[in-house]
Enzyme design. Structure first.
Site, PDB file in Angstrom:
ATOM      1  CB  CYS A   8       5.363  54.609  51.950  1.00  0.00           C
ATOM      2  SG  CYS A   8       3.915  54.779  50.702  1.00  0.00           S
ATOM      3  CB  CYS A  64       4.084  51.592  49.999  1.00  0.00           C
ATOM      4  SG  CYS A  64       4.757  53.111  49.302  1.00  0.00           S
TER       5      CYS A  64
END
Length: 113
Positions: free
Chosen positions: A32, A35
């Site tokens: 991600c 993230c």
């Protein structure tokens, strides 16, 4: 504790639900991009507020049960806990100030001036 702690289903109750201070749990995944963008922000919050707040991280690839338990549909997802209860959440990248503000509203030691 001056850095985020990695937790899983086995350690979640003690690290989050029984914590004596507000906890932000970062549900993330290694693949991600957002993230990875928010991780340094959470590291800073942990370093600067280690005594007042706890920053915990759950890798959803390694622990999908927690993701399902809290109905996480997108990452990063930040869940804010106080006194064993889910109190707030942010999905997606958030500014450091927004995260700290949410933690401070949960902190019993924050005095309003």
């Amino acid at each position: 504790m001056n850095e985020p702690i990695n937790i899983n289903e086995a350690s979640f109750e003690k690290a989050v639900l029984q914590a004596p201070m507000p906890v932000v749990v970062d549900f993330w995944a290694p693949w991600c991009g957002p993230c990875k963008m928010i991780a340094p922000v959470l590291d800073e919050i942990a370093k600067e507020n280690g005594e007042r707040f706890r920053v915990a991280k759950v890798n959803i690839d390694d622990d999908p049960a927690l993701m399902q338990r809290y109905e996480i549909r997108g990452v990063p997802a930040l869940l804010f806990f106080q006194g064993g209860e889910l109190r707030d959440q942010i999905v997606g990248v958030a500014a450091k100030k927004a995260i700290v503000d949410k933690l401070e509203t949960l902190s019993p030691n924050t005095a309003s001036a």
